[in-house]
Design a protein around this motif. Structure first.
Motif, short mmCIF file in Angstrom:
data_model
loop_
_atom_site.label_atom_id
_atom_site.label_comp_id
_atom_site.label_asym_id
_atom_site.label_seq_id
_atom_site.Cartn_x
_atom_site.Cartn_y
_atom_site.Cartn_z
N ILE A 70 -61.64 -41.80 -24.19
CA ILE A 70 -61.04 -42.05 -25.51
C ILE A 70 -59.79 -42.92 -25.36
CG2 ILE A 70 -59.86 -40.96 -27.46
CD1 ILE A 70 -61.80 -38.59 -27.15
N SER A 71 -58.99 -42.63 -24.34
CA SER A 71 -57.79 -43.44 -24.10
C SER A 71 -58.15 -44.88 -23.78
CB SER A 71 -56.98 -42.83 -22.94
OG SER A 71 -56.46 -41.57 -23.29
N TYR A 72 -59.12 -45.07 -22.89
CA TYR A 72 -59.55 -46.43 -22.55
C TYR A 72 -60.01 -47.18 -23.80
CZ TYR A 72 -59.76 -44.96 -17.60
OH TYR A 72 -59.47 -44.50 -16.35
N MET A 73 -60.83 -46.49 -24.62
CA MET A 73 -61.42 -47.15 -25.79
C MET A 73 -60.40 -47.35 -26.91
SD MET A 73 -65.33 -45.59 -25.83
CE MET A 73 -64.88 -43.87 -25.74
N THR A 74 -59.27 -46.65 -26.83
CA THR A 74 -58.19 -46.91 -27.77
C THR A 74 -57.54 -48.26 -27.49
OG1 THR A 74 -57.71 -44.55 -28.01
CG2 THR A 74 -55.95 -46.07 -28.62
N VAL A 75 -57.42 -48.60 -26.22
CA VAL A 75 -56.69 -49.80 -25.79
C VAL A 75 -57.60 -51.02 -25.65
CG1 VAL A 75 -55.27 -50.75 -23.92
CG2 VAL A 75 -54.94 -48.39 -24.66
#
Length: 487
Positions: free
Chosen positions: A273-278
């Motif tokens: 989720i963090s990766y796909m936020t950025v």
């Protein structure tokens, strides 16, 4: 080896129960969390096609891994030997047929000990060297240096250190593993909190807001997405390879699994989720190292934490993989399926020193050989075949050892479900990518059958082995374990 101080000490020599619940949890974390979640977690995203579907894939893969691990928890309490699948195959099939009964166990040990695990250690130590050296070489402006050679030398030094630790003391291994496992969880949490900051504080919802847009529902895509996710979770059975060194295993094996696998699932889901936020989908798929790109965008001057985290994660992972496969080698040797002296234990350190050294030598050969990723790929689909056969073992042992106390028992439907998952994951890579490498896998197994027939079934033992055993005992100060099983 008769006579002498070494042989007399063998009455009290064997593996010691040095690992408690905390160490067992850390071992599972160490093996499950390697470099993949930091370097290339985007395969599941590429095949699922959307952010929403990708998150579902990671959650479901975590649940499947937990179910598989719980079946191994039951097996570990019914068959209280180290060696995982090997030990279960021996207990459930060896009495069925004189030739075929022992063959599944031997093939499992043949694949794990000779190729798969030492090759994994080689690749992981090379990844360690890559992430340890990169910031240093960049800072030094090492354009004119042979960086590949430097990385290979660093990988060899790391392998030597790993082998030394596993030879020296189980207590030393436990201490170092606990430290490195803590570091890698911290590295995962840094990524997660970085994503939370981007999402909640900066309001960066553009990529996550696309939800299920672009989802690929073709069976082939879904299959490959699950295959990628489950491969990232692999290692959930690592604790039962060292059953004989776990304190109170009937309680600590199920507990360690129930704690560690959900932790990994939480970390994997929220890191993605963090990766796909950025990053958007194309950026994630095309990034050489997703976490490094993430760090450069979110962490600023502290971005060095990510390559350092990857280095620590990979070192701890390689250390634990080598530790676990040497125990498989140790158990198989006790049964006569490997060289006898590989089951010998150091008289003072209580470590299977010859097995550790052999694994170090094989991994060294793979490091020197260079590009061996295809070697791992051709063998990796065999892992799920072994998992499926382990579920059959569980069902067989419920009949043949129905009176054996089971402090922990999984519902039968879980074992049957994992059998279907294993068939699916064994067939997917062959159907989607019918490569000659799978013929090589069959060829390697056939060689194993020939080795089994000539040296184990027919019991042909080269005369030189007496001298080899003598020199191994003198060089490594090892003796047969007091609790050795007869072959």
């Amino acid at each position: 080896m008769s006579g002498g101080g070494i042989a007399k000490s063998s009455e009290n020599v064997g593996l010691k129960r040095e690992m408690g619940l905390f160490s067992a949890i850390n071992m599972i974390l160490a093996v499950m969390i390697g470099s993949g979640i930091f370097v290339s977690p985007a395969s599941a995203l590429e095949h699922s096609g959307s952010v929403g579907m990708c998150i579902i894939i990671w959650i479901v893969c975590g649940l499947i891994s937990l179910l598989g691990a719980l079946t191994f928890a039951e097996l570990g309490t019914v068959v209280p030997r180290s060696g995982a699948e090997y030990a279960y195959f021996m207990d459930s099939f060896s009495t069925l047929h004189k030739f075929w009964g022992n063959l599944p166990a031997f093939i499992a040990s043949w694949v794990y000990v000779v190729v798969l695990r030492p090759a994994e250690v080689a690749v992981i130590t090379l990844t360690f060297a890559e992430y340890l050296c990169k910031p240093i070489l960049d800072a030094l402006g090492a354009c004119d240096m042979d960086t590949e050679a430097i990385k290979k030398y660093v990988a060899i030094l790391a392998l030597g250190l790993i082998t030394y630790i596993n030879m020296t003391s189980v207590k030393l291994y436990v201490k170092i593993q606990n430290i490195f496992s803590s570091f890698k969880v911290i590295a995962c949490l840094i990524v997660i909190f970085g994503g939370i900051y981007e999402l909640l504080i900066k309001g960066n919802t553009e990529h996550l807001g696309k939800g299920f847009e672009g989802t690929k529902l073709a069976p082939k895509n879904i299959a490959l997405a699950f295959y990628s996710g489950l491969w990232a979770y692999d290692g959930w059975n690592s604790i039962v390879t060292v059953t004989e060194e776990i304190k109170n295993p009937e309680k600590n094996i199920p507990r360690s699994i129930m704690i560690s696998v959900p932790i990994v699932t939480f970390l994997y889901v929220f890191m993605n989720i963090s990766y796909m936020t950025v990053m958007n989908i194309d950026e994630m798929v095309n990034a050489q190292a997703v976490a490094v790109v993430f760090g450069e965008r979110v962490l600023g001057i502290f971005s060095f934490v990510i390559p350092l985290g990857v280095a620590l994660s990979t070192f701890g992972c390689a250390l634990s993989i080598q530790f676990s496969v040497t125990r498989l080698c140790y158990v198989a040797s006790q049964d006569g399926h490997m060289l006898e002296n590989l089951s010998y234990i150091h008289v003072r350190r209580a470590t299977p020193a010859p097995s550790v050294v052999m694994q170090g030598i094989i991994s060294l050969a793979f490091i020197v050989a260079g590009n061996i990723m295809e070697l791992i790929e051709f063998a990796s689909f065999l892992i799920w075949i072994f998992y499926g056969v382990a579920m059959v073992s569980l069902l067989v042992l419920r009949k043949t050892k129905k009176d054996t106390p089971r402090p922990y028992r999984v519902p039968t439907w879980i074992a049957i479900f994992i059998i279907f998952v294993s068939i699916f994951l064994s067939v997917v890579p062959i159907v989607t990518d019918p490569s000659p490498k799978y013929l090589f896998a069959i060829g390697f197994i056939l060689i194993g059958v020939l080795v089994y027939y000539w040296f184990i079934y027919k019991k042909n033992r080269p005369k030189i082995m007496d001298k080899v055993t003598y020199y191994v005992q003198v060089l490594f100060e090892v003796v047969p374990p007091a609790n050795a099983h007869s072959s």
